[in-house]
Scaffold this active site. Structure first.
Site, PDB file in Angstrom:
ATOM      1  N   THR B 168       3.163 -28.685  -0.340  1.00 49.88           N
ATOM      2  CA  THR B 168       1.983 -28.246  -1.315  1.00 49.88           C
ATOM      3  C   THR B 168       1.960 -27.726  -2.515  1.00 49.88           C
ATOM      4  OG1 THR B 168       2.010 -26.808   0.003  1.00 49.88           O
ATOM      5  CG2 THR B 168       1.158 -28.914   1.296  1.00 49.88           C
ATOM      6  N   THR B 202       3.853 -20.498   7.251  1.00 47.98           N
ATOM      7  CA  THR B 202       3.250 -22.132   7.951  1.00 47.98           C
ATOM      8  C   THR B 202       4.070 -22.724   6.642  1.00 47.98           C
ATOM      9  OG1 THR B 202       1.476 -20.534   6.877  1.00 47.98           O
ATOM     10  CG2 THR B 202       1.073 -23.288   6.453  1.00 47.98           C
ATOM     11  N   GLU B 281       4.936 -18.613  -3.248  1.00 45.44           N
ATOM     12  CA  GLU B 281       3.149 -18.746  -4.149  1.00 45.44           C
ATOM     13  C   GLU B 281       3.950 -17.684  -4.970  1.00 45.44           C
ATOM     14  OE1 GLU B 281       0.285 -21.065  -2.136  1.00 45.44           O
ATOM     15  OE2 GLU B 281       0.027 -19.365  -1.842  1.00 45.44           O
ATOM     16  N   ASN B 400      -4.492 -18.682  -5.332  1.00 49.79           N
ATOM     17  CA  ASN B 400      -5.042 -18.734  -4.016  1.00 49.79           C
ATOM     18  C   ASN B 400      -5.976 -18.546  -4.215  1.00 49.79           C
ATOM     19  OD1 ASN B 400      -2.959 -19.171  -1.590  1.00 49.79           O
ATOM     20  ND2 ASN B 400      -1.701 -17.659  -2.841  1.00 49.79           N
ATOM     21  N   SER B 405      -7.194 -24.437  -0.895  1.00 44.32           N
ATOM     22  CA  SER B 405      -5.584 -25.251  -0.081  1.00 44.32           C
ATOM     23  C   SER B 405      -5.382 -24.554   1.112  1.00 44.32           C
ATOM     24  CB  SER B 405      -4.314 -24.668  -1.070  1.00 44.32           C
ATOM     25  OG  SER B 405      -4.222 -23.371  -0.852  1.00 44.32           O
TER      26      SER B 405
END
Lengths: 405, 405
Positions: B168, B202, B281, B400, B405
Site C-alpha cells: 500500500t 498493520t 511512513e 497521513n 489510507s
C-alpha cells in the site's frame, strides 16, 4: 455564553451559565503578583513569577502530575501544601528542574527558603513550580534575583504579566475569571502547549479566589474540577514531569456556597483547558471527541482517549479528511463493553458510520472549521465523556524536532 | 550475519546465525503464486495476489489483529483456518474491506467461493486478506477477475511480484528467506508501513515452507515467532483492523526438527519486522528501544512501548536531539516496578542519565545515523525487551494527512 467556547463544544462540557471571561486584569482581593525577566529563558522574556496571598486566610489545594519522574518542585510543593496552607507561589519558565537528582531538589528548596525569607513567611508555606527543558539544572542565582525583583514589584493588577512569565512554547498567555455570588471571584492563569496530556496535561495552572472555604472544601472542588477539565484535555498523549494546578484562597470576600463555588471553578478550569488545547503546539484544529452510549464512565473515557491518541486520527483531522475507519480502528483497541456492529460515528453532525458499517457519504463532512466534533455512540449504556484534543500537524513536528523543550 | 541487520540492533534481537536473506525469487517446493493488476488500486499497480499450496500437505496457522473491529477477511480467515488447513491465500491491496458490515463479509465470502471453484478446492480452505482504506466496499467484479488472472499466472518464481501486489504505502516490497537443515526453506513476504503497531503491526505477512510439521507445531512456532518480532514493532502506535500473518506448509521437503524450525522462523519474522519498521511512513530513523533490568518481561515491554509511543520522543529522534528527559517522562507513565532515582538512560552508547539525574553531556550523542539505540536500565531485575520504532517526521504527517489510507 460569554466564555467564547463554540456551542458545539460547550454543550459537551455542560458549562453552567457561569460567565467566564478571559481578560481579567486584577487578582481577587488578598492577592498580589508580578512576572519579571530574570535571564533564565534564552529569549529574554519574562520567566519568574511570584503570587502572594495576603490573607486573611491561606487555604490552598494542589493537583500534580502522576508521572513517576515528578520534578523537584512538584515533590516540594506536594509536601509544602500537605497541611492545606500556602502563602506564596514561586514559578519559573525556562527550565523544568526535572530529573536533576538531589542537586535539583536542593535548588528548589533554596528557592523556597530564599523567597520565604524575603517575604517574611515560612518556607513550608511556599509552593514552587517550574517548566521548561527536563534534565538541566536551573541557573539558581538568576532565579533568586528574579524572585527578589518580582516580590518587590508585586501588585494587584498583574494577571497578564504573571501569565506571560510562565509561558514556554505557548503562543498566547492564558487567563480566565469567573464571578461568584456575593461579589467574590475566581481568577486563574495557565500555561501549556505541548507534552499536554491528562493526569494532567503539561501545564502549570494557578488559581486564586477571595471566597472563604475550608482546605477540605477547596481540595474537593479542585479535584472535581480537574477531573472534567484538564484531565479531559489531551494534545499529544505525553505526560509531563511538572504538571501542577494550585488553588489558593484568601477568604477576603467571606464565605460562599460550596456547590456554587465548585460549579464556577469547573467552568473556569474547562475554559482554561480549552485555551490550552486551542494553543497546542502547531494545532490547526481543536476537536471534541465524545464517546456516548457507554456502559460506564470509565469505558467512555478509555475509548475517547484511545481515539484522541491515534496519530492517524490526528493527521486525518489535520488533512480535513473524515476518515472514520481510523476512528473505529482506534476505538477497537479499547477494552470498553460494546458490540462492533452497533457502533456509530458522527463527524461534525454527519453520521458517516452506522451499525459498525457505512453510513452517510463521508464527502458530506466539512472539516474546514477549526472546531471539530466527533461523536462515537457505543449504543451500550448511558455514560458519556468528552476529551478535547488537537490535530497532528507539520508545525507540531517542526516545533518538537527543531528545539529542545 | 547475512541478513543486513546492524550489529547494534541485531544483538538485542538475539538473531541466531540463521542466514536470513532478503531476495528470494522462488517459493518453497509445493507453492505457486502470482500478483496482478486488477484495477482496484487507483495507481494501476499490482493489487491482487494468490498463493497456492499444492501439497502434499496443507497445514496452516494464522495470527490476527486483536482489534475489535476486525475486518471481514480477518473474520473469514480465522474461521477458515480453524481446522489448521489451507490450500489457497487470496489477498488484495487497494481496500481493507473493514467496517463494511454484512455486505463486506458477503464480498469476502464470495471471493473465497469464487477462488475455490476456479482452483478446484473447498472455500473452507481459502484464506482471504485485504489492505487499504477502511470503510469502503471492494470493487468485487474487478477483484474476482483479478483472482482468475492470478490463478492462471501462478508459478514458482513469483515471490517479488506477490510481495508487490500487497503493497500500500510501502516504498519497497518486503521478502525474506531462511534455509532449514536438510534442504527445506522458509520464504515470507510482508507489507506494512503505517497503522503499524503491535498485536500486531498493520501488516499482511504470508510465510511458506516446504518443511513438514503438524498443525499444532506450526501454530506454536508462529505464535512464538510473532511475539518477539511483529509484536515488538511499533511505528505509530496504531493498531489495524486487518493484520494477518499466515504460515503455510506443503510438507514437500519432509520433516524437520521443530526447535530448529522455530528458531529459523523467528529469525525470518524478525527480519521482516525490521524491514517493516525501516520502511515506516516517512521514517528517517529506525530506533531499537531496550528496557533492561526490569523485574519482569511485562514490565520491560510496557515501559519500552510507552517510550516508543511518545510523539515527543519520536520527534526528538527525527530532530537528532538526545532529549533524554522526554524518554524518562514517557517511562514515568508506566506501572513497571522501578525506583526513579536508580534509572539510567543511554543513547547510542552515551549514558546521558544516571541514577535518574544528569549523566554524560548530551552533546556527546551522535544521532546522525539512521539506526538509533536507546537503552533504559531500570536496575530492578533481570528482564529486558526491545521494541523497534521509527521517528515522527514531516513526511509521516504529510502521508497521513494528504491521502485517505
Amino acid at each position: 455564553m460569554s466564555h467564547g467556547i463554540p456551542a458545539a463544544l460547550s454543550r459537551f462540557f455542560a458549562f453552567p451559565e457561569a460567565g467566564v471571561s478571559r481578560e481579567p486584569e486584577s487578582w481577587p482581593r488578598g492577592f498580589l503578583a508580578a512576572g519579571v525577566a530574570a535571564g533564565i529563558k534564552a529569549s529574554g522574556g519574562k520567566d519568574v513569577m511570584v503570587l502572594a496571598n495576603r490573607g486573611p486566610r491561606f487555604e490552598a489545594a494542589g493537583v500534580y502530575t502522576s508521572n513517576r519522574f515528578a520534578a523537584a518542585p512538584v515533590q516540594w510543593s506536594r509536601q509544602a501544601l500537605s497541611d492545606g496552607q500556602a502563602r506564596l507561589i514561586v514559578a519559573n519558565s525556562g527550565g523544568a528542574n526535572a530529573c536533576t537528582g538531589p542537586e535539583g531538589f536542593a535548588d528548589t528548596h533554596a528557592t523556597a527558603e530564599h523567597a520565604a525569607a524575603e517575604a517574611g513567611v515560612s518556607a513550608a508555606d511556599v509552593a514552587v513550580a517550574s517548566t521548561g527543558l527536563i534534565g538541566e539544572r536551573l541557573p539558581l542565582e538568576r532565579l533568586l534575583a528574579g524572585v527578589d525583583g518580582a516580590l518587590g514589584a508585586a501588585r494587584e493588577d498583574s494577571v497578564l504579566e504573571a501569565a506571560e512569565a510562565i509561558m514556554t512554547t505557548d503562543s498566547v498567555p492564558k487567563r480566565a475569571e469567573v464571578p461568584l455570588p456575593g461579589g467574590a471571584r475566581i481568577v486563574g492563569i495557565a500555561k501549556g502547549a505541548g507534552m499536554l496530556a491528562p493526569a494532567l496535561a503539561t501545564m502549570l495552572v494557578f488559581i486564586t479566589t477571595d471566597a472563604e472555604l475550608s482546605g477540605g472544601e477547596l481540595d474537593a472542588a479542585l479535584v472535581r474540577a480537574c477531573a472534567v477539565s484538564f484531565d479531559h484535555a489531551d494534545a499529544d498523549g505525553c505526560m509531563s514531569t511538572n504538571d501542577t494546578v494550585l488553588l489558593a484562597s484568601s477568604g477576603a470576600a467571606g464565605p460562599v456556597d460550596t456547590h456554587a463555588f465548585t460549579e464556577a471553578l469547573t467552568a473556569l478550569c474547562q475554559d482554561l483547558a480549552y485555551q490550552l488545547i486551542d494553543d497546542a503546539e502547531g494545532a490547526r484544529h481543536t476537536a471534541a471527541v465524545t464517546v456516548a452510549g457507554a456502559a460506564s464512565l470509565a469505558d467512555a473515557r478509555e475509548t475517547a482517549r484511545a481515539i484522541c491518541r491515534s496519530n492517524l486520527v490526528k493527521t486525518a483531522i489535520f488533512g480535513e479528511d473524515p476518515n472514520w475507519g481510523r476512528i473505529l480502528s482506534a476505538a477497537g483497541t479499547s477494552s470498553a463493553a460494546f458490540a462492533p456492529e452497533r457502533v456509530s460515528v458522527s463527524i461534525n453532525g454527519v453520521e458517516v458510520c452506522r451499525g459498525g458499517g457505512l453510513g452517510e457519504d463521508r464527502s458530506l463532512v466539512d472539516l474546514s472549521a477549526r472546531e471539530v466534533e466527533i461523536v462515537v455512540d457505543l449504543n451500550e449504556g448511558e455514560a458519556s465523556a468528552t476529551i478535547l484534543t488537537s490535530d497532528l500537524t507539520h508545525d507540531y513536528v517542526h516545533e518538537n524536532s527543531a528545539y529542545s523543550s
